[in-house]
Design a protein around this motif. Structure first.
Motif, mmCIF file in Angstrom:
data_model
loop_
_atom_site.group_PDB
_atom_site.id
_atom_site.type_symbol
_atom_site.label_atom_id
_atom_site.label_comp_id
_atom_site.label_asym_id
_atom_site.label_seq_id
_atom_site.Cartn_x
_atom_site.Cartn_y
_atom_site.Cartn_z
ATOM 1 N N GLU A 103 2.173 6.014 -6.947
ATOM 2 C CA GLU A 103 1.045 7.406 -7.518
ATOM 3 C C GLU A 103 1.476 8.538 -7.410
ATOM 4 O O GLU A 103 1.375 9.793 -8.507
ATOM 5 N N GLY A 152 -1.727 3.367 -7.843
ATOM 6 C CA GLY A 152 -2.538 3.804 -6.685
ATOM 7 C C GLY A 152 -3.290 2.708 -6.682
ATOM 8 O O GLY A 152 -4.487 3.245 -5.394
ATOM 9 N N LEU A 200 1.284 3.651 -3.213
ATOM 10 C CA LEU A 200 0.535 5.209 -3.255
ATOM 11 C C LEU A 200 1.646 6.244 -3.414
ATOM 12 O O LEU A 200 1.942 7.473 -3.464
ATOM 13 N N VAL A 222 -10.643 6.775 6.603
ATOM 14 C CA VAL A 222 -11.378 7.778 5.066
ATOM 15 C C VAL A 222 -11.162 9.096 6.174
ATOM 16 O O VAL A 222 -10.893 10.370 5.069
ATOM 17 N N LEU A 259 -7.311 9.740 5.972
ATOM 18 C CA LEU A 259 -7.714 10.317 4.192
ATOM 19 C C LEU A 259 -7.650 11.517 3.595
ATOM 20 O O LEU A 259 -6.913 12.322 2.671
ATOM 21 N N ALA A 292 0.771 -1.480 0.124
ATOM 22 C CA ALA A 292 -0.179 0.097 -0.440
ATOM 23 C C ALA A 292 0.862 1.542 -0.066
ATOM 24 O O ALA A 292 0.184 2.055 -0.891
ATOM 25 N N GLY A 351 -2.411 0.304 -3.980
ATOM 26 C CA GLY A 351 -2.576 1.288 -2.500
ATOM 27 C C GLY A 351 -3.563 1.008 -2.306
ATOM 28 O O GLY A 351 -3.531 0.234 -0.785
ATOM 29 N N LEU A 352 -4.662 1.018 -2.620
ATOM 30 C CA LEU A 352 -5.716 1.128 -2.379
ATOM 31 C C LEU A 352 -5.976 0.123 -2.137
ATOM 32 O O LEU A 352 -7.379 0.017 -1.239
ATOM 33 N N SER A 353 -6.017 -0.840 -3.283
ATOM 34 C CA SER A 353 -6.786 -2.364 -3.170
ATOM 35 C C SER A 353 -5.892 -3.242 -1.588
ATOM 36 O O SER A 353 -7.028 -3.933 -0.685
ATOM 37 N N LEU A 393 -4.861 -1.502 1.059
ATOM 38 C CA LEU A 393 -5.655 -1.150 1.908
ATOM 39 C C LEU A 393 -7.210 -1.829 2.220
ATOM 40 O O LEU A 393 -7.659 -2.303 3.510
ATOM 41 N N GLY A 394 -7.837 -1.315 1.435
ATOM 42 C CA GLY A 394 -9.006 -2.356 1.176
ATOM 43 C C GLY A 394 -9.174 -3.777 1.528
ATOM 44 O O GLY A 394 -9.984 -3.962 2.224
#
Length: 444
Positions: free
Chosen positions: A251, A261, A248, A290, A293, A244, A264-266, A268-269
């Motif tokens: 990105e 990106g 990021l 959130v 962020l 992650a 990174g977000l995946s 964290l998800g």
């Protein structure tokens, strides 16, 4: 009349017997819920077992059978599982099908009955830290007490459980002299009355436990539970956070929004998904992340730094409280931050890119002489002209030249006010002068 009355009694007795037999058969053919404990013992396993135990109780199962083959795992997860087993009203049978070491042995000790396959082993339950070293005295003492309590709760001699976790217990007759941990074979376990018998299959175990006619209901982990077990594994957590952070950071170096990106977000998800399914993270933790962020992104618009600092604190706090272990999450976050910094340095050094989101904060334009810019007018036409010192030159001061006041500096000497000086050099804004005598010559 009496004959009719006699037939009525016989009919009622037969009818009652017919009604009782099915109920007895149904009881005899009750269900046994089989749940498998394999791989590493960690927090994700607890949620799977909790669901399986709840299903067994809701469906009035006769017993729960735990098929165990695990090398061990984490103390806190094993402790939670042991507590779950103690609170369950149904009989619990442990079938050690290959090995129950470390945390696996602790779990098996909480079962009402233990059976082992011919080549199975049980024991080697010393507690170690995350680096693989022996735990400190405090943690070790607590673990020894838990092992002892687990054996006593099921009516077993605690000295063998203690020898599994403490090298200072001497059981040389079972290959565990002082300095070595106890590991019981199937025959050893029967001899010390830890195991009720040796069996090769689950069906043999049920026959030995007088449950041979029972229907076996196998509880398989759902896809979400499997994924949660993988994601919440203490080895996987720092990897996810590192991916992650790297994604990021990359990105930030790239215009627009692309693959880094998304990675990174995946990551964290996945982290929050797994920890939510496992029961560690709640929706409030995700909301805090959130918000953090959003504040961190707002820092690129709102100057000052306070918004970004608050956002960073909220993000780190949400990750810490979403994890199974506060300390382990702290280490994982530290590892991810170090990897992010290393990744940033590598990108800047070898790829020569700049963070495009910082371009609005950094002055990238330069006024170069090659582009026609000059910082000051270079008045070379003044060279050779003579003026009068308005102030003492020590060595800097001012002169009057053709009704214009000019700031000058001498070559290093002192010149009184009122003396005539000649301009000998002009370097941008720096005008250098030298004293002249009354006859117009230079002062030597």
């Amino acid at each position: 009349m009496q004959r009719t009355k006699g037939f009525s009694w016989i009919f009622l007795i037969v009818l009652s017997f017919l009604l009782i037999v099915p109920s007895m058969t149904a009881f005899a053919n009750g269900k046994v819920y089989e749940i498998t404990i394999e791989d590493e013992v960690e927090k994700g396993l607890y949620q799977y077992l909790k669901r399986g135990f709840a299903e067994a109780e809701q469906n009035n199962a006769k017993a729960i059978l735990l098929e165990i083959h695990t090398p061990g795992g984490f103390v806190d997860a094993a402790t939670d599982i042991g507590k779950l087993m103690d609170e369950t009203q149904l009989p619990i049978i442990a079938f050690i099908n290959s090995k129950a070491h470390s945390a696996g042995a602790f779990i098996a000790l909480h079962a009402d009955q233990i059976y082992m396959s011919p080549n199975a082993t049980m024991g080697a339950a010393a507690v170690i830290d995350s680096a693989g070293n022996a735990a400190d005295e405090k943690a070790n003492s607590a673990w020894l007490a838990q092992m002892t309590s687990a054996a006593e709760s099921s009516g077993r001699d605690p000295k063998y459980a203690l020898a599994m976790a403490d090298k200072n217990v001497d059981l040389e007759e079972y290959r565990a002299p002082i300095g070595q941990l106890l590991t019981l074979t199937a025959d050893d376990a029967i001899e010390v009355k830890y195991s009720k018998g040796t069996a090769s299959t689950v069906q043999e175990v049920l026959k030995m436990a007088d449950l041979g006619d029972s229907e076996i209901v196998k509880v398989d982990p759902t896809f979400s539970e499997k994924l949660a077990r993988l994601i919440t594994n203490p080895v996987v957590v720092p990897i996810l956070l590192s991916i992650a952070s790297i994604g990021l950071v990359v990105e930030l170096y790239s215009p627009g929004f692309g693959v880094p990106g998304i990675m990174g977000l995946s990551s964290l998800g996945l982290f929050f998904f797994g920890h939510t399914v496992a029961g560690f993270a709640g929706y409030e933790t995700i909301i805090v992340f959130v918000v953090g962020l959003i504040l961190l992104l707002a820092e690129f618009i709102v100057p000052g730094g306070i918004v970004g600092i608050i956002g960073g604190i909220l993000i780190i706090g949400s990750l810490l409280f979403a994890g199974a272990s506060f300390v382990h999450m702290a280490y994982s976050i530290l590892i991810a931050m170090i990897i992010a910094v290393i990744g940033m340095v590598i990108l800047m050094k070898f790829f020569g890119k700049k963070l495009h989101v910082f371009n609005r904060l950094i002055l990238n334009d330069a006024t170069k002489t090659e582009d026609g810019y000059v910082s000051n007018m270079n008045r070379i036409e003044l060279i050779g002209k003579t003026g009068e010192a308005l102030t003492p030159l020590r060595p800097a001061g001012s002169i009057m030249l053709d009704q214009e006041r000019i700031d000058v500096v001498t070559e290093g000497g002192y010149i009184d006010a009122g003396k005539n000086v000649e301009i000998i050099k002009v370097e941008g804004s720096r005008v250098v002068v030298r004293e002249k005598n009354e006859k117009g010559g230079e002062v030597k």
